[in-house]
Design a protein around this motif. Sequence first.
Motif, PDB file in Angstrom:
ATOM      1  N   ALA A 128       0.835  -1.201   0.000  1.00 57.89           N
ATOM      2  CA  ALA A 128       0.000   0.000   0.000  1.00 57.89           C
ATOM      3  C   ALA A 128       0.869   1.249   0.000  1.00 57.89           C
ATOM      4  CB  ALA A 128      -0.928  -0.006   1.216  1.00 57.89           C
ATOM      5  N   ALA A 129       1.921   1.247   0.783  1.00 56.72           N
ATOM      6  CA  ALA A 129       2.822   2.404   0.836  1.00 56.72           C
ATOM      7  C   ALA A 129       3.513   2.625  -0.510  1.00 56.72           C
ATOM      8  CB  ALA A 129       3.861   2.214   1.940  1.00 56.72           C
ATOM      9  N   GLU A 130       3.915   1.563  -1.178  1.00 54.09           N
ATOM     10  CA  GLU A 130       4.550   1.674  -2.499  1.00 54.09           C
ATOM     11  C   GLU A 130       3.606   2.271  -3.535  1.00 54.09           C
ATOM     12  OE1 GLU A 130       5.740  -2.258  -3.571  1.00 54.09           O
ATOM     13  OE2 GLU A 130       7.325  -2.351  -2.063  1.00 54.09           O
ATOM     14  N   ALA A 158      -6.198   0.898   3.420  1.00 51.19           N
ATOM     15  CA  ALA A 158      -6.954   0.994   2.165  1.00 51.19           C
ATOM     16  C   ALA A 158      -7.140  -0.401   1.579  1.00 51.19           C
ATOM     17  CB  ALA A 158      -6.221   1.883   1.168  1.00 51.19           C
ATOM     18  N   ALA A 159      -8.211  -0.555   0.831  1.00 48.40           N
ATOM     19  CA  ALA A 159      -8.478  -1.852   0.204  1.00 48.40           C
ATOM     20  C   ALA A 159      -7.500  -2.106  -0.930  1.00 48.40           C
ATOM     21  CB  ALA A 159      -9.899  -1.878  -0.332  1.00 48.40           C
ATOM     22  N   LEU A 160      -6.994  -3.321  -0.994  1.00 45.03           N
ATOM     23  CA  LEU A 160      -6.138  -3.765  -2.098  1.00 45.03           C
ATOM     24  C   LEU A 160      -6.763  -5.018  -2.696  1.00 45.03           C
ATOM     25  CD1 LEU A 160      -2.624  -3.471  -0.417  1.00 45.03           C
ATOM     26  CD2 LEU A 160      -3.616  -1.911  -2.090  1.00 45.03           C
ATOM     27  N   LEU A 161      -6.624  -5.162  -3.984  1.00 44.59           N
ATOM     28  CA  LEU A 161      -7.114  -6.354  -4.666  1.00 44.59           C
ATOM     29  C   LEU A 161      -5.923  -7.266  -4.903  1.00 44.59           C
ATOM     30  CD1 LEU A 161      -9.242  -7.973  -6.216  1.00 44.59           C
ATOM     31  CD2 LEU A 161      -8.680  -6.587  -8.224  1.00 44.59           C
ATOM     32  N   ALA A 162      -5.944  -8.430  -4.272  1.00 44.47           N
ATOM     33  CA  ALA A 162      -4.845  -9.385  -4.418  1.00 44.47           C
ATOM     34  C   ALA A 162      -5.336 -10.566  -5.255  1.00 44.47           C
ATOM     35  CB  ALA A 162      -4.371  -9.869  -3.057  1.00 44.47           C
ATOM     36  N   ALA A 163      -4.552 -10.947  -6.234  1.00 48.97           N
ATOM     37  CA  ALA A 163      -4.911 -12.066  -7.103  1.00 48.97           C
ATOM     38  C   ALA A 163      -3.719 -13.002  -7.237  1.00 48.97           C
ATOM     39  CB  ALA A 163      -5.319 -11.550  -8.478  1.00 48.97           C
ATOM     40  N   GLN A 164      -4.014 -14.264  -7.229  1.00 48.98           N
ATOM     41  CA  GLN A 164      -2.975 -15.270  -7.425  1.00 48.98           C
ATOM     42  C   GLN A 164      -3.409 -16.134  -8.596  1.00 48.98           C
ATOM     43  OE1 GLN A 164      -2.394 -17.969  -4.118  1.00 48.98           O
ATOM     44  NE2 GLN A 164      -0.227 -18.018  -4.554  1.00 48.98           N
ATOM     45  N   ARG A 165      -2.528 -16.374  -9.538  1.00 46.27           N
ATOM     46  CA  ARG A 165      -2.915 -17.165 -10.702  1.00 46.27           C
ATOM     47  C   ARG A 165      -1.917 -18.279 -10.952  1.00 46.27           C
ATOM     48  NH1 ARG A 165       0.126 -15.804 -15.346  1.00 46.27           N
ATOM     49  NH2 ARG A 165       1.311 -13.936 -14.952  1.00 46.27           N
ATOM     50  N   VAL A 183      -0.908  -7.575  -6.790  1.00 44.21           N
ATOM     51  CA  VAL A 183      -1.659  -6.724  -5.875  1.00 44.21           C
ATOM     52  C   VAL A 183      -1.937  -5.415  -6.598  1.00 44.21           C
ATOM     53  CG1 VAL A 183      -1.668  -5.558  -3.638  1.00 44.21           C
ATOM     54  CG2 VAL A 183      -0.546  -7.776  -3.879  1.00 44.21           C
ATOM     55  N   TYR A 184      -3.217  -5.027  -6.620  1.00 45.30           N
ATOM     56  CA  TYR A 184      -3.646  -3.835  -7.332  1.00 45.30           C
ATOM     57  C   TYR A 184      -4.293  -2.850  -6.370  1.00 45.30           C
ATOM     58  CZ  TYR A 184      -3.275  -7.081 -11.246  1.00 45.30           C
ATOM     59  OH  TYR A 184      -2.837  -8.008 -12.148  1.00 45.30           O
ATOM     60  N   ARG A 185      -4.244  -1.572  -6.716  1.00 43.90           N
ATOM     61  CA  ARG A 185      -4.936  -0.544  -5.944  1.00 43.90           C
ATOM     62  C   ARG A 185      -6.425  -0.669  -6.224  1.00 43.90           C
ATOM     63  NH1 ARG A 185      -1.848   5.023  -7.180  1.00 43.90           N
ATOM     64  NH2 ARG A 185      -3.429   5.744  -5.730  1.00 43.90           N
ATOM     65  N   ALA A 186      -7.198  -0.985  -5.216  1.00 43.64           N
ATOM     66  CA  ALA A 186      -8.639  -1.167  -5.403  1.00 43.64           C
ATOM     67  C   ALA A 186      -9.325   0.131  -5.817  1.00 43.64           C
ATOM     68  CB  ALA A 186      -9.266  -1.719  -4.126  1.00 43.64           C
ATOM     69  N   ARG A 228      -8.543   2.048  -8.085  1.00 40.03           N
ATOM     70  CA  ARG A 228      -8.414   2.276  -9.525  1.00 40.03           C
ATOM     71  C   ARG A 228      -8.954   1.154 -10.394  1.00 40.03           C
ATOM     72  NH1 ARG A 228      -3.012   5.673 -10.723  1.00 40.03           N
ATOM     73  NH2 ARG A 228      -3.404   7.256  -9.143  1.00 40.03           N
ATOM     74  N   TYR A 229      -9.514   0.132  -9.790  1.00 44.25           N
ATOM     75  CA  TYR A 229      -9.992  -1.023 -10.552  1.00 44.25           C
ATOM     76  C   TYR A 229     -11.387  -1.422 -10.104  1.00 44.25           C
ATOM     77  CZ  TYR A 229      -5.197  -1.633 -12.101  1.00 44.25           C
ATOM     78  OH  TYR A 229      -3.963  -1.447 -12.668  1.00 44.25           O
ATOM     79  N   THR A 230     -12.085  -2.105 -10.971  1.00 42.04           N
ATOM     80  CA  THR A 230     -13.326  -2.772 -10.601  1.00 42.04           C
ATOM     81  C   THR A 230     -13.136  -4.256 -10.885  1.00 42.04           C
ATOM     82  OG1 THR A 230     -14.290  -2.479 -12.805  1.00 42.04           O
ATOM     83  CG2 THR A 230     -14.763  -0.786 -11.156  1.00 42.04           C
ATOM     84  N   LEU A 231     -13.896  -5.062 -10.221  1.00 40.58           N
ATOM     85  CA  LEU A 231     -13.779  -6.503 -10.375  1.00 40.58           C
ATOM     86  C   LEU A 231     -15.118  -7.043 -10.849  1.00 40.58           C
ATOM     87  CD1 LEU A 231     -12.199  -9.144  -9.921  1.00 40.58           C
ATOM     88  CD2 LEU A 231     -13.125  -9.166  -7.601  1.00 40.58           C
ATOM     89  N   ASP A 232     -15.089  -7.771 -11.930  1.00 37.13           N
ATOM     90  CA  ASP A 232     -16.277  -8.424 -12.477  1.00 37.13           C
ATOM     91  C   ASP A 232     -15.919  -9.886 -12.695  1.00 37.13           C
ATOM     92  OD1 ASP A 232     -18.721  -8.942 -13.637  1.00 37.13           O
ATOM     93  OD2 ASP A 232     -18.138  -8.157 -15.598  1.00 37.13           O
TER      94      ASP A 232
END
Length: 50
Positions: A6-8, A15-22, A34-37, A39-43
Amino acid sequence: MFAAVAAERDEPVGAALLAAQRTTYYQVKYGTHVYRASRYTLDMSLRGET
């Protein structure tokens, strides 16, 4: 870990962060993202096999 991420990204602590592992099985690849929530939406949709 996420507080440093979050600091980076100039997000306030807590703050909310969107974390995804693939995982891809073709040429086996793994990734964690890890994305800034703010600035993104999730569908997402899920389908089960019948």
